[in-house]
Design a protein around this motif. Structure first.
Motif, PDB file in Angstrom:
ATOM      1  N   MET A 123      10.107   4.125  -2.088  1.00 58.93           N
ATOM      2  CA  MET A 123       9.708   5.317  -2.870  1.00 58.93           C
ATOM      3  C   MET A 123       8.274   4.996  -3.525  1.00 58.93           C
ATOM      4  SD  MET A 123      10.989   8.389  -3.413  1.00 58.93           S
ATOM      5  CE  MET A 123      10.288   9.564  -4.537  1.00 58.93           C
ATOM      6  N   CYS A 124       7.410   5.713  -3.410  1.00 55.83           N
ATOM      7  CA  CYS A 124       6.228   5.388  -4.231  1.00 55.83           C
ATOM      8  C   CYS A 124       5.729   6.560  -5.144  1.00 55.83           C
ATOM      9  CB  CYS A 124       4.918   5.510  -3.291  1.00 55.83           C
ATOM     10  SG  CYS A 124       3.419   5.492  -3.819  1.00 55.83           S
ATOM     11  N   TYR A 125       5.562   6.283  -6.363  1.00 56.87           N
ATOM     12  CA  TYR A 125       5.222   7.255  -7.538  1.00 56.87           C
ATOM     13  C   TYR A 125       3.661   7.234  -7.819  1.00 56.87           C
ATOM     14  CZ  TYR A 125      10.219   7.559  -8.051  1.00 56.87           C
ATOM     15  OH  TYR A 125      11.666   7.659  -7.582  1.00 56.87           O
ATOM     16  N   CYS A 126       2.819   6.940  -7.003  1.00 50.50           N
ATOM     17  CA  CYS A 126       1.496   6.986  -7.119  1.00 50.50           C
ATOM     18  C   CYS A 126       0.851   8.514  -7.476  1.00 50.50           C
ATOM     19  CB  CYS A 126       0.675   6.281  -6.003  1.00 50.50           C
ATOM     20  SG  CYS A 126       0.451   7.212  -4.744  1.00 50.50           S
ATOM     21  N   GLU A 127      -0.440   8.504  -8.155  1.00 52.53           N
ATOM     22  CA  GLU A 127      -0.919   9.764  -8.577  1.00 52.53           C
ATOM     23  C   GLU A 127      -0.941  10.870  -7.313  1.00 52.53           C
ATOM     24  OE1 GLU A 127      -0.606  10.581 -11.469  1.00 52.53           O
ATOM     25  OE2 GLU A 127      -1.836  12.591 -11.168  1.00 52.53           O
ATOM     26  N   ASP A 128      -1.223  10.180  -6.176  1.00 49.38           N
ATOM     27  CA  ASP A 128      -1.577  11.019  -5.052  1.00 49.38           C
ATOM     28  C   ASP A 128      -0.399  11.479  -4.479  1.00 49.38           C
ATOM     29  OD1 ASP A 128      -4.392  11.269  -3.444  1.00 49.38           O
ATOM     30  OD2 ASP A 128      -4.162   9.176  -4.087  1.00 49.38           O
ATOM     31  N   CYS A 129       0.771  10.709  -4.283  1.00 50.44           N
ATOM     32  CA  CYS A 129       2.152  11.278  -4.090  1.00 50.44           C
ATOM     33  C   CYS A 129       2.709  12.212  -4.897  1.00 50.44           C
ATOM     34  CB  CYS A 129       3.108   9.795  -3.966  1.00 50.44           C
ATOM     35  SG  CYS A 129       2.779   8.895  -2.633  1.00 50.44           S
ATOM     36  N   ARG A 130       2.468  11.986  -6.458  1.00 55.29           N
ATOM     37  CA  ARG A 130       2.960  12.914  -7.356  1.00 55.29           C
ATOM     38  C   ARG A 130       2.447  14.372  -7.102  1.00 55.29           C
ATOM     39  NH1 ARG A 130       1.925  15.111 -11.909  1.00 55.29           N
ATOM     40  NH2 ARG A 130      -0.184  14.650 -11.984  1.00 55.29           N
ATOM     41  N   THR A 162       0.733  -1.167  -0.052  1.00 57.59           N
ATOM     42  CA  THR A 162       0.046  -0.009  -0.054  1.00 57.59           C
ATOM     43  C   THR A 162       0.933   1.157   0.059  1.00 57.59           C
ATOM     44  OG1 THR A 162      -0.166  -0.090   2.468  1.00 57.59           O
ATOM     45  CG2 THR A 162      -1.889  -1.222   1.264  1.00 57.59           C
ATOM     46  N   CYS A 163       0.292   2.373  -0.593  1.00 56.20           N
ATOM     47  CA  CYS A 163       0.828   3.739  -0.517  1.00 56.20           C
ATOM     48  C   CYS A 163       0.799   4.236   1.125  1.00 56.20           C
ATOM     49  CB  CYS A 163       0.347   4.811  -1.453  1.00 56.20           C
ATOM     50  SG  CYS A 163       0.649   6.404  -1.098  1.00 56.20           S
ATOM     51  N   ALA A 164       1.751   4.548   1.684  1.00 56.02           N
ATOM     52  CA  ALA A 164       1.528   5.001   3.211  1.00 56.02           C
ATOM     53  C   ALA A 164       1.362   6.379   3.074  1.00 56.02           C
ATOM     54  CB  ALA A 164       3.085   4.731   3.810  1.00 56.02           C
TER      55      ALA A 164
END
Ligand SMILES: [Zn+2]
Length: 726
Positions: A194-201, A157-159
């Motif tokens: 490292m997370c490159y999801c849309e939310d993080c971006r 999951t994205c934290a």
């Protein structure tokens, strides 16, 4: 030698001496304590999904009671729910049926009057979560959703997005509302890479103006911004969860599985402000690890937690990369790891994965240790450490100067100095570089800066004030040569204290270089060279900052013998036998003293462990302190020595690290140390009413003179604790 044999032998040998053990003395302190300060011994049972209906809950509740555990950490939800949750998409254990295994454990622990903390783990999710909310899943640099590395049918999951901020907040709220637990402990809550999801971006862009970095170089502006942004985001999550918990139970709090030393991610000053209590999750040794590494956690956590309770999580199993989660460590290994934590102020927390025990050999080991801890609890609560020396650690130095090489460039310097202080038997603390103000360093006479390269102007000012108040400073290598962002200055921030300026060059990986031991004008050697009387030269380090003296500096104790060829053998002779280049600056400034080594003495000591370097590191601290040590312990062997103030008493811990397996476990057996002479300073105006050895149970013969007590400890197997009632 087995522990019980040793105790039997020791008891026989000491039979002429009075045995102590007034049971009234052993009762836990009666004063009221804050909810989070009350627990002294923790038990953690991390359920496997198939434990419900399979494992023996009676065994565990009975074991908690037998071990006098007064707090429990129990699996509740996140990846797997162990209670009948109503939160949509919250996956329930397929083995729990209509039962409530978490609720049953909570009820059993409450009957034992235990503090109850519910464990969540949000890092992995099942396929239905992925299908309903693909935006909750972490994304790789290549745009692919991240599968779980150990169990590919699960998703990571994205934290930093809605999975934690929304879904896990609901889970947290439900657990606390339904069970009124005292705290939530979240494991692996801060992300898995490292997370490159849309939310993080989008969130990172809005906060910083940058795209997500694709480099680990901390001098890249996007990377630097990301290091800060990620911490802000996690602290925001911390506050959201803590708020939801307190709404459901005003006395309960969020306890993050977080923290550490220079290499840890989250700013420890903020962690210290937010956390009501904190636990070091370093469960056992792996690879090359000294047993004092557990005590180091205690010092690091205390540096920003102050007097708040801290604990040390220790595993009963083998903790190596191959993750034998159902194993049991050798008994002495479990004991030594836990004991070094206890000696350094960590309340013990044993953790057991899976309610079904396949290897039962750890069970009596923890039971015996906890029973001793319970009997001697009043000597283990610890009001304050009495160390006069502290070593600084710096997350900003690791983040912005060390970057990808922080382990070698930052942590190895710390580990080297740490080992030298252990060998020197000097009690010491650690200090966070963001807390160098008088309130936080006032108790110390010496501050050590092991290549604390990145320091702000303000931090340098605080160090100057410390010296102006009469403090001693020992600094190595590139200390203060960079600002707080890891950008190199034209000169050391502390050049005035060092009496040395940066001369514009650095030697790296010097081969075959030496140091000449010099005398002063009267033909005498400096006290920093004590113990090296029979040496004319010793080996140098391998990384060296070029310096020029800024103040007149006659007769430096150590001067450089530059590198000369180490091959072919016919060419191995010194070309420049003597220079006037100082390799240590030792200065008195008012009442303060400053020692600066331009080379990597601490790091090379960690790599090579040359005894000459150990002596220099020890002598530098003793000379900078310019006062007798609060406790002196003489005798053979290696001991971790810690000293504590209690309510109306003092506690001296001596943990025996002398062992062929000191640098790499697991220990086979304990090797008893021969007699040790102890000289201990009493608080001003106080006298010792009674002195007890809390492990062997003996009352040693004690002499008191000059405000100090003197005693002999006949032998130490794994540890001895001297309790001094005042
Ligand atoms: Zn993300």
């Amino acid at each position: 030698m087995d522990r019980r044999d040793f105790l039997r032998n020791a008891a026989l040998a000491g039979s002429a001496l009075a045995l102590t053990g007034d049971p009234a003395d052993a009762s836990p302190a009666a004063e009221p304590l804050s909810l989070f300060d009350r627990p002294m011994r923790w038990a953690q049972l991390t359920l496997a999904e198939n434990d419900p209906g399979t494992y023996d809950i009676k065994f565990w509740l009975d074991y908690f009671q037998r071990t006098h555990s007064d707090a429990a950490c129990l699996s509740a939800g996140g990846c797997v729910a162990y209670y009948p949750t109503k939160v949509p998409l919250h996956y329930r254990s397929q083995w729990m049926g209509a039962g409530d295994p978490f609720g049953d454990l909570v009820a059993g622990c409450r009957k034992l009057n235990m503090f109850v903390m519910a464990r969540t783990d949000p890092h992995a999710a099942h396929q239905d979560v992925y299908d309903a909310h693909p935006d909750w899943i972490a994304v790789e640099a290549n745009g692919q959703k991240r599968r779980h590395w150990a169990m590919p049918e699960l998703w990571v999951t994205c934290a930093l997005g809605p999975y934690n901020f929304e879904f896990m907040t609901e889970v947290t709220r439900e657990i606390v509302s339904k069970y009124q637990v005292d705290a939530i402990f979240s494991n692996r809550w801060a992300g898995s890479g490292m997370c490159y999801c849309e939310d993080c971006r989008q969130n990172f862009k809005a906060a910083s103006g940058f795209d997500l970095p694709r480099t680990l170089n901390p001098q890249d502006p996007a990377r630097r911004a990301f290091i800060l942004w990620k911490q802000q985001r996690l602290f925001e999550l911390w506050r959201v969860w803590d708020g939801a918990i307190r709404q459901a139970n005003p006395n309960a709090r969020f306890v993050a599985n977080a923290g550490g030393g220079a290499l840890s991610e989250l700013d420890m000053k903020t962690v210290g402000e937010l956390a009501p209590t904190l636990f070091a999750d370093r469960q056992a040794r792996s690879g090359l690890t000294a047993p004092w590494a557990n005590g180091k956690n205690g010092k690091e956590y205390r540096s920003t937690m102050g007097r708040k309770a801290i604990g040390g999580i220790f595993s009963v199993g083998v903790e190596e990369a191959y993750r034998w989660k159902d194993s049991a460590q050798n008994g002495p290994e479990i004991r030594l790891w836990a004991l070094d934590g206890i000696a350094n102020g960590l309340r013990p927390w044993f953790t057991k994965f899976c309610g079904v025990t396949h290897d039962k050999r750890w069970i009596p080991v923890v039971e015996e240790l906890y029973a001793w801890h319970y009997r001697n609890e009043r000597y283990l609560r610890n009001e304050a450490p009495l160390a006069r020396v502290a070593m600084v650690y710096s997350q900003q130095t690791a983040h912005f100067y060390g970057g990808e090489r922080a382990r070698q460039k930052v942590e190895d310097h710390t580990l080297g100095y740490y080992q030298a202080l252990i060998e020197a038997r000097i009690p010491f603390e650690m200090v966070n570089d963001r807390l160098l103000d008088a309130e936080h360093v006032g108790q110390f006479k010496v501050l050590i800066f092991p290549n604390i390269a990145a320091l702000s102007d303000e931090q340098c000012r605080q160090v100057r004030e410390f010296v102006a108040r009469g403090g001693g400073v020992v600094a190595t290598h590139e200390t203060s040569l960079y600002d707080e962002w890891g950008v190199r200055r034209t000169d050391f921030g502390l050049a005035d204290l060092f009496g040395a300026s940066y001369d514009g060059a650095m030697d790296e990986r010097m081969m075959n270089s030496y140091l000449r031991l010099e005398v002063d004008a009267a033909g005498k050697r400096h006290p920093i060279l004590a113990g090296l009387e029979d040496a004319e030269r010793i080996i140098n380090g391998v990384n060296r900052v070029h310096t020029k003296t800024t103040k007149e500096y006659r007769n430096p104790p150590l001067t450089l013998i530059p590198s000369y060829p180490d091959l072919p053998m016919e060419e191995v002779f010194e070309r420049v036998p003597k220079t006037d280049i100082p390799e240590v600056f030792a200065r008195e400034i008012g009442k303060g003293r400053v020692v600066y080594f331009p080379w990597d003495i601490d790091r090379i000591f960690w790599e090579v462990l040359a005894v000459d370097h150990a002596k220099l590191l020890r002598n530098a601290v003793d000379w900078a302190a310019n006062e007798p040590r609060p406790v002196q312990v003489d005798g053979p062997g290696i001991l971790d020595v810690t000293l504590w103030k209690q309510k109306d008493s003092m506690t001296l811990h001596l943990v025996n690290l002398t062992n062929p397996m000191m640098m790499k476990g697991p220990l086979r057996e304990f090797i008893p140390l021969p007699a040790q002479q102890v000289s201990l300073a009493l608080p001003e105006g106080r006298r010792a009413r009674q002195v007890k050895l809390l492990v062997s149970g003996k009352s040693p013969r004690v002499q008191e003179s000059g405000g100090r007590i003197h005693l002999t400890i006949p032998s130490i197997l794994d540890h001895e604790v001297v309790g001094v009632d005042l």
